[in-house]
Design a protein around this motif. Structure first.
Motif, mmCIF file in Angstrom:
data_model
loop_
_atom_site.group_PDB
_atom_site.id
_atom_site.type_symbol
_atom_site.label_atom_id
_atom_site.label_comp_id
_atom_site.label_asym_id
_atom_site.label_seq_id
_atom_site.Cartn_x
_atom_site.Cartn_y
_atom_site.Cartn_z
ATOM 1 N N VAL A 54 20.587 6.754 21.022
ATOM 2 C CA VAL A 54 21.874 6.911 20.341
ATOM 3 C C VAL A 54 23.028 6.678 21.316
ATOM 4 C CG1 VAL A 54 23.399 8.599 19.233
ATOM 5 C CG2 VAL A 54 21.000 8.426 18.534
ATOM 6 N N ALA A 55 22.875 7.133 22.555
ATOM 7 C CA ALA A 55 23.946 6.978 23.546
ATOM 8 C C ALA A 55 24.277 5.511 23.792
ATOM 9 C CB ALA A 55 23.546 7.655 24.855
ATOM 10 N N VAL A 56 23.247 4.686 23.873
ATOM 11 C CA VAL A 56 23.466 3.251 24.091
ATOM 12 C C VAL A 56 24.222 2.647 22.915
ATOM 13 C CG1 VAL A 56 22.340 1.010 24.342
ATOM 14 C CG2 VAL A 56 21.466 2.983 25.608
ATOM 15 N N ALA A 57 23.766 2.950 21.702
ATOM 16 C CA ALA A 57 24.396 2.393 20.501
ATOM 17 C C ALA A 57 25.818 2.925 20.319
ATOM 18 C CB ALA A 57 23.547 2.714 19.274
ATOM 19 N N LEU A 58 26.005 4.211 20.583
ATOM 20 C CA LEU A 58 27.332 4.813 20.440
ATOM 21 C C LEU A 58 28.309 4.228 21.454
ATOM 22 C CD1 LEU A 58 29.086 6.927 18.993
ATOM 23 C CD2 LEU A 58 28.256 8.631 20.642
ATOM 24 N N GLY A 59 27.798 4.002 22.651
ATOM 25 C CA GLY A 59 28.644 3.393 23.679
ATOM 26 C C GLY A 59 29.137 2.017 23.270
ATOM 27 N N LYS A 60 28.289 1.257 22.607
ATOM 28 C CA LYS A 60 28.684 -0.081 22.153
ATOM 29 C C LYS A 60 29.794 0.014 21.108
ATOM 30 C CE LYS A 60 24.517 -1.618 21.090
ATOM 31 N NZ LYS A 60 23.437 -2.552 20.636
ATOM 32 N N VAL A 61 29.678 0.984 20.223
ATOM 33 C CA VAL A 61 30.688 1.135 19.170
ATOM 34 C C VAL A 61 32.011 1.631 19.740
ATOM 35 C CG1 VAL A 61 31.265 2.294 17.004
ATOM 36 C CG2 VAL A 61 28.906 1.605 17.452
ATOM 37 N N LEU A 62 31.954 2.595 20.645
ATOM 38 C CA LEU A 62 33.168 3.182 21.202
ATOM 39 C C LEU A 62 33.820 2.310 22.273
ATOM 40 C CD1 LEU A 62 32.093 6.926 21.606
ATOM 41 C CD2 LEU A 62 33.630 5.984 19.862
ATOM 42 N N GLY A 63 33.027 1.406 22.866
ATOM 43 C CA GLY A 63 33.555 0.584 23.949
ATOM 44 C C GLY A 63 33.650 1.335 25.267
ATOM 45 N N GLN A 64 32.903 2.421 25.391
ATOM 46 C CA GLN A 64 32.846 3.218 26.621
ATOM 47 C C GLN A 64 31.405 3.664 26.869
ATOM 48 O OE1 GLN A 64 35.086 4.008 28.895
ATOM 49 N NE2 GLN A 64 36.957 3.249 27.905
ATOM 50 N N SER A 65 31.081 3.918 28.120
ATOM 51 C CA SER A 65 29.750 4.431 28.445
ATOM 52 C C SER A 65 29.570 5.827 27.853
ATOM 53 C CB SER A 65 29.555 4.495 29.965
ATOM 54 O OG SER A 65 29.635 3.218 30.536
ATOM 55 N N VAL A 66 28.371 6.097 27.339
ATOM 56 C CA VAL A 66 28.005 7.439 26.897
ATOM 57 C C VAL A 66 26.871 7.901 27.797
ATOM 58 C CG1 VAL A 66 27.136 8.855 24.998
ATOM 59 C CG2 VAL A 66 28.726 6.980 24.531
ATOM 60 N N ILE A 67 27.132 8.916 28.581
ATOM 61 C CA ILE A 67 26.210 9.374 29.626
ATOM 62 C C ILE A 67 25.415 10.576 29.124
ATOM 63 C CG2 ILE A 67 26.049 10.277 31.973
ATOM 64 C CD1 ILE A 67 28.867 8.945 32.411
ATOM 65 N N VAL A 68 24.095 10.501 29.176
ATOM 66 C CA VAL A 68 23.234 11.613 28.773
ATOM 67 C C VAL A 68 23.084 12.579 29.944
ATOM 68 C CG1 VAL A 68 20.923 12.291 28.015
ATOM 69 C CG2 VAL A 68 21.990 10.225 27.084
ATOM 70 N N ASP A 69 23.354 13.848 29.671
ATOM 71 C CA ASP A 69 23.292 14.897 30.693
ATOM 72 C C ASP A 69 22.328 15.978 30.212
ATOM 73 O OD1 ASP A 69 23.719 16.683 32.742
ATOM 74 O OD2 ASP A 69 25.751 17.239 32.124
ATOM 75 N N ASN A 70 21.140 16.062 30.821
ATOM 76 C CA ASN A 70 20.130 17.061 30.433
ATOM 77 C C ASN A 70 20.446 18.400 31.084
ATOM 78 O OD1 ASN A 70 18.552 14.252 30.619
ATOM 79 N ND2 ASN A 70 17.657 15.496 29.004
ATOM 80 N N ARG A 71 20.646 19.421 30.254
ATOM 81 C CA ARG A 71 20.923 20.784 30.728
ATOM 82 C C ARG A 71 19.963 21.727 30.027
ATOM 83 N NH1 ARG A 71 24.653 21.127 35.100
ATOM 84 N NH2 ARG A 71 25.729 19.112 35.065
ATOM 85 N N ALA A 72 18.734 21.758 30.520
ATOM 86 C CA ALA A 72 17.675 22.506 29.838
ATOM 87 C C ALA A 72 17.681 23.977 30.230
ATOM 88 C CB ALA A 72 16.326 21.877 30.172
#
Length: 326
Positions: A54-72
């Protein structure tokens, strides 16, 4: 009106107009830097895989990088707390299921509640399934399992993936439908529970299709029933609990995106529209299918209704003393 008062009123009007213009211009410019998508679980799991696609696809739509940050940690509450405390500007988002938001706070003390978040939209759903060993002799189908479980409280040893998970809530729903009690074994995730099911330490396990499909296809485990409102295309011919005459039960797992509750409405709307578009991206759709789930676009209002439903289940289970942290 004296001159000094008129000057002050004029100054206030100009300031207010400037403030509104600034807010509007700021929203129009959003996003002008990378967005962080917090995943409250470890890398490599189903939620993490969904998030990265989803982050990759969302980044394409928004025109900005979407960075996944795991905080388990702490059932997802560590990541959720990070987002609840973040600036409400749309640049820090949370991807998780409803349980992290409404069920975990019923079991442990958290610094956040449901009101700390604004639902942005749904991105994925997966069916829950009731599993047993393929060579199980005491019950070969769901009806035989129901009869076995009803033959004595605690006779059926049932596993789930952790307190407060959708798996756990599905187990509690089935106990209520069958009007009996299981001997319940809680695990830290589906992996260890599946190992013990295959090894014979437990009788059944409540699990997502995404985690268990490979074992069903390999012939090690059998799916006795889909724990949802409809059959799952990954398990052709496996009926739901309702179809087998035992009443309605919905353990469907939904994953969605949330923002801190103070996020401006126009920013929320922009994120919701972008997310809906990202979920339809062919890569998102194909990745979900490979997992055994469905890329599922849902509005903020639909996500809110799912939060309501799970909250009702969790609060009732808490009142009954059936929902507790390990």
């Amino acid at each position: 009106m004296n001159i000094q008062r008129r000057k002050l009123l004029n100054l206030g009007a100009v300031t207010a107009a400037g403030s509104l213009l600034g807010t509007s211009a700021w929203a129009q410019a959003f996003p002008n830097k990378p967005v962080t998508l917090v995943v409250p679980f470890t890398p490599g799991g189903n939620t993490d895989i969904v998030a990265r696609t989803v982050a990759v696809a969302l980044g394409k739509v928004l025109g900005q990088s979407v960075i996944v940050d795991n905080r388990a940690g702490a059932g997802g509450s560590i990541g959720a707390m990070q987002v609840a405390r973040a600036a409400a500007d749309g640049y820090t988002l949370l991807l998780c299921g409803a349980g992290v938001i409404v069920t975990v706070p019923e079991m442990v003390k958290t610094s956040y509640s449901r009101s700390s978040f604004a639902p942005i939209g749904l991105v994925n759903k997966s069916s829950m399934v009731l599993l047993s060993r393929k060579n199980e002799t005491r019950f070969k189908n769901f009806k035989e399992l129901a009869a076995y479980a009803r033959s004595g409280d605690g006779k059926l040893i049932a596993a789930h993936s952790g307190p407060g998970t959708p798996n756990h809530l599905a187990l509690l729903q089935l106990e209520s439908l069958l009007k009996t009690k299981f001997t319940v074994v809680s695990y830290k995730g589906s992996g260890p529970a599946l190992v013990d099911l295959i090894g014979g330490q437990v009788d059944v396990h409540f699990d997502q299709v995404t985690s268990s499909l490979q074992h069903v296809k390999a012939g090690t485990l059998q799916a006795l029933a889909v724990l949802g409102p409809a059959q799952d295309p990954s398990l052709p011919g496996v009926q739901t609990v309702a179809e087998q005459g035992f009443g309605e039960l919905d353990g469907t797992t939904y994953v969605g995106v949330l923002a801190p509750s103070g996020t401006p409405k126009d920013v929320q709307d922009k994120l919701a529209a972008a997310l809906a578009q990202a979920v339809k991206d062919p890569q998102t759709v194909n990745s979900a299918r490979e997992l055994g789930s469905v890329a599922f676009s849902g509005t903020p209002q639909e996500f809110a209704r799912i939060l309501d439903a799970e909250y009702a289940l969790a609060t009732q289970a808490t009142k009954d003393g059936r929902l507790k942290a390990d």
